[in-house]
Design a protein around this motif. Sequence first.
Motif, PDB file in Angstrom:
ATOM      1  N   ALA A  21      18.561  31.961   3.839  1.00 61.92           N
ATOM      2  CA  ALA A  21      18.768  32.900   2.466  1.00 61.92           C
ATOM      3  C   ALA A  21      18.722  32.267   1.489  1.00 61.92           C
ATOM      4  CB  ALA A  21      20.238  33.491   2.732  1.00 61.92           C
ATOM      5  N   SER A  22      19.294  30.990   0.969  1.00 60.50           N
ATOM      6  CA  SER A  22      19.089  30.375  -0.176  1.00 60.50           C
ATOM      7  C   SER A  22      17.786  30.011  -0.326  1.00 60.50           C
ATOM      8  CB  SER A  22      19.864  29.082  -0.366  1.00 60.50           C
ATOM      9  OG  SER A  22      21.419  29.535  -0.189  1.00 60.50           O
ATOM     10  N   ALA A  23      16.843  29.591   0.719  1.00 59.12           N
ATOM     11  CA  ALA A  23      15.723  28.883   0.437  1.00 59.12           C
ATOM     12  C   ALA A  23      14.672  30.367   0.388  1.00 59.12           C
ATOM     13  CB  ALA A  23      15.123  28.527   1.939  1.00 59.12           C
ATOM     14  N   ALA A  24      15.131  31.445   0.780  1.00 53.78           N
ATOM     15  CA  ALA A  24      14.195  32.493   0.406  1.00 53.78           C
ATOM     16  C   ALA A  24      14.052  32.930  -1.030  1.00 53.78           C
ATOM     17  CB  ALA A  24      14.500  33.705   1.112  1.00 53.78           C
ATOM     18  N   ASP A  25      15.290  32.546  -1.960  1.00 48.54           N
ATOM     19  CA  ASP A  25      15.556  32.960  -3.114  1.00 48.54           C
ATOM     20  C   ASP A  25      14.956  31.903  -4.139  1.00 48.54           C
ATOM     21  OD1 ASP A  25      16.664  35.019  -2.550  1.00 48.54           O
ATOM     22  OD2 ASP A  25      18.807  34.286  -2.654  1.00 48.54           O
ATOM     23  N   VAL A  26      15.330  30.678  -4.065  1.00 47.53           N
ATOM     24  CA  VAL A  26      15.078  29.679  -4.636  1.00 47.53           C
ATOM     25  C   VAL A  26      13.617  28.835  -4.478  1.00 47.53           C
ATOM     26  CG1 VAL A  26      15.433  27.260  -6.043  1.00 47.53           C
ATOM     27  CG2 VAL A  26      17.246  29.129  -5.388  1.00 47.53           C
ATOM     28  N   ARG A  27      12.446  28.666  -5.303  1.00 51.80           N
ATOM     29  CA  ARG A  27      11.335  28.052  -5.153  1.00 51.80           C
ATOM     30  C   ARG A  27      10.773  27.640  -6.259  1.00 51.80           C
ATOM     31  NH1 ARG A  27       9.695  34.301  -4.632  1.00 51.80           N
ATOM     32  NH2 ARG A  27      11.025  34.230  -3.294  1.00 51.80           N
ATOM     33  N   ILE A  28       9.790  26.704  -5.997  1.00 55.85           N
ATOM     34  CA  ILE A  28       8.989  26.013  -6.763  1.00 55.85           C
ATOM     35  C   ILE A  28       7.978  26.959  -7.665  1.00 55.85           C
ATOM     36  CG2 ILE A  28       7.193  24.076  -7.348  1.00 55.85           C
ATOM     37  CD1 ILE A  28       8.224  22.846  -4.602  1.00 55.85           C
ATOM     38  N   SER A  29       8.142  26.993  -9.014  1.00 51.43           N
ATOM     39  CA  SER A  29       7.209  28.007  -9.565  1.00 51.43           C
ATOM     40  C   SER A  29       6.212  27.425 -10.438  1.00 51.43           C
ATOM     41  CB  SER A  29       8.245  28.945 -10.411  1.00 51.43           C
ATOM     42  OG  SER A  29       9.113  28.175 -11.183  1.00 51.43           O
ATOM     43  N   GLN A  30       6.284  26.030 -10.890  1.00 54.38           N
ATOM     44  CA  GLN A  30       5.185  25.454 -11.449  1.00 54.38           C
ATOM     45  C   GLN A  30       5.158  23.963 -11.266  1.00 54.38           C
ATOM     46  OE1 GLN A  30       4.036  26.189 -15.631  1.00 54.38           O
ATOM     47  NE2 GLN A  30       5.445  27.641 -15.686  1.00 54.38           N
ATOM     48  N   SER A  54      14.548  33.792  -7.382  1.00 52.43           N
ATOM     49  CA  SER A  54      14.209  35.043  -7.445  1.00 52.43           C
ATOM     50  C   SER A  54      15.254  35.959  -6.985  1.00 52.43           C
ATOM     51  CB  SER A  54      13.042  35.383  -6.458  1.00 52.43           C
ATOM     52  OG  SER A  54      13.428  34.981  -5.125  1.00 52.43           O
ATOM     53  N   GLY A  55      16.318  35.704  -6.583  1.00 49.61           N
ATOM     54  CA  GLY A  55      17.516  36.252  -5.812  1.00 49.61           C
ATOM     55  C   GLY A  55      18.393  36.814  -6.835  1.00 49.61           C
ATOM     56  N   SER A  56      19.097  37.787  -6.537  1.00 46.10           N
ATOM     57  CA  SER A  56      20.330  38.544  -7.405  1.00 46.10           C
ATOM     58  C   SER A  56      21.583  37.811  -7.750  1.00 46.10           C
ATOM     59  CB  SER A  56      20.449  39.667  -6.661  1.00 46.10           C
ATOM     60  OG  SER A  56      21.136  39.617  -5.471  1.00 46.10           O
ATOM     61  N   THR A  57      21.805  36.401  -7.160  1.00 49.62           N
ATOM     62  CA  THR A  57      23.004  35.862  -7.306  1.00 49.62           C
ATOM     63  C   THR A  57      22.667  34.388  -7.784  1.00 49.62           C
ATOM     64  OG1 THR A  57      23.100  35.317  -5.229  1.00 49.62           O
ATOM     65  CG2 THR A  57      24.195  37.273  -5.711  1.00 49.62           C
ATOM     66  N   PRO A  58      23.781  33.719  -8.490  1.00 44.97           N
ATOM     67  CA  PRO A  58      23.247  32.414  -8.855  1.00 44.97           C
ATOM     68  C   PRO A  58      23.377  31.480  -7.649  1.00 44.97           C
ATOM     69  CG  PRO A  58      25.098  33.223 -10.308  1.00 44.97           C
ATOM     70  CD  PRO A  58      24.884  34.323  -9.224  1.00 44.97           C
ATOM     71  N   VAL A  59      22.658  30.379  -7.662  1.00 47.42           N
ATOM     72  CA  VAL A  59      22.705  29.238  -6.693  1.00 47.42           C
ATOM     73  C   VAL A  59      22.963  28.184  -7.158  1.00 47.42           C
ATOM     74  CG1 VAL A  59      21.334  28.171  -4.829  1.00 47.42           C
ATOM     75  CG2 VAL A  59      20.731  30.695  -5.472  1.00 47.42           C
ATOM     76  N   ASN A  60      24.021  27.352  -6.572  1.00 40.59           N
ATOM     77  CA  ASN A  60      24.438  26.019  -6.881  1.00 40.59           C
ATOM     78  C   ASN A  60      23.404  25.205  -6.206  1.00 40.59           C
ATOM     79  OD1 ASN A  60      25.495  23.850  -7.181  1.00 40.59           O
ATOM     80  ND2 ASN A  60      27.568  24.412  -7.050  1.00 40.59           N
ATOM     81  N   GLN A  92      20.192  30.418 -12.493  1.00 38.47           N
ATOM     82  CA  GLN A  92      20.766  31.987 -12.414  1.00 38.47           C
ATOM     83  C   GLN A  92      19.786  32.784 -11.915  1.00 38.47           C
ATOM     84  OE1 GLN A  92      23.865  32.801 -13.417  1.00 38.47           O
ATOM     85  NE2 GLN A  92      24.225  30.646 -13.895  1.00 38.47           N
ATOM     86  N   PRO A  93      19.969  34.004 -11.266  1.00 35.33           N
ATOM     87  CA  PRO A  93      19.479  34.945 -10.961  1.00 35.33           C
ATOM     88  C   PRO A  93      18.155  35.210 -11.748  1.00 35.33           C
ATOM     89  CG  PRO A  93      21.328  36.118 -11.335  1.00 35.33           C
ATOM     90  CD  PRO A  93      21.663  34.623 -11.523  1.00 35.33           C
ATOM     91  N   CYS A  94      16.950  35.234 -11.211  1.00 35.11           N
ATOM     92  CA  CYS A  94      15.724  35.688 -12.193  1.00 35.11           C
ATOM     93  C   CYS A  94      15.261  34.781 -13.105  1.00 35.11           C
ATOM     94  CB  CYS A  94      15.735  36.991 -12.762  1.00 35.11           C
ATOM     95  SG  CYS A  94      16.176  38.654 -11.388  1.00 35.11           S
ATOM     96  N   ASN A  95      15.941  33.549 -12.967  1.00 34.48           N
ATOM     97  CA  ASN A  95      15.943  32.585 -14.077  1.00 34.48           C
ATOM     98  C   ASN A  95      15.167  31.206 -13.590  1.00 34.48           C
ATOM     99  OD1 ASN A  95      17.125  34.355 -15.790  1.00 34.48           O
ATOM    100  ND2 ASN A  95      18.107  32.508 -16.993  1.00 34.48           N
TER     101      ASN A  95
END
Length: 273
Positions: A21-30, A54-60, A92-95
């Motif tokens: 679930a975490s892996a699906a949200d956080v990704r390399i973007s550049q 890309s998720g809706s919750t913060p990720v540590n 943070q989400p979307c950041n």
Amino acid sequence: MSIARLSLLAVAVPFAACLVASAADVRISQVYGGGGATSGTPTYKKDYIELFNSGSTPVNIRGWVIASGSAPGNWASAPSNTFVFPKGTIIQPCNYILVACGSVGTVGADLPVTADFVTTNMNASATNGKFGLFNAAIANVACGGKAAATLVDKVSYGTGNCPEGTAVAVLTNASGAVRNGGGMADTDNNQADFAVVANPVPRNAASASNPSCGTQPPACPADLNNDRAVDASDLAALLSAWGGTGAGDIDGDGSVGASDLAAMLNAWGACPA
């Protein structure tokens, strides 16, 4: 495979599903590897890698590791090819989060935004190479040799080995690989998900949130046929890919196996709305 065996696998590795679930949200973007130059016309003095949630919750992401690699080499072949996020690092989400890395060049511009982290590690290739994001320590690991569920995301460019799908095209010291949709695109194919952008503009934790983030349905990585449900058709697809790579490799460890099956069983049913 018996129902009892399937049930045992589902119970044995519930933690793997959390990692998925975490892996699906956080990704390399550049990624940009043209820094550190003493001649020519690079865009920036420093290399950088940008992450996106890309998720809706913060990720540590405390203890998560960015690992760079040469085009044919191993992940984190030396300690100088890694950066470890310190305690208290929250994306943070979307950041975004920006890591400036490698040596400082004498030509090129300073980064247009202040990096959230700066390291002299990870002198990346300007043209052919790779970056990986891992949720655990990693050292000198060959492509496909990573521990199950530790790989969060990866991108290869040029002749870099171990891409998701097909590598991004060759870069230059004036271009970077930028994930489409402000970081939202994620088809598990580097070539499709990234564009080669001249003079790319990195983003940091203070940059504006991605306005399209949150309008997409939550990620559902076990939904292999993208019908927003994890069911028998997805199970059939996973079993047909058993032992291989690519489709069905839900945890991104380079092989379709028991941990992917367990993640699918944990996600069984309708995808989150």
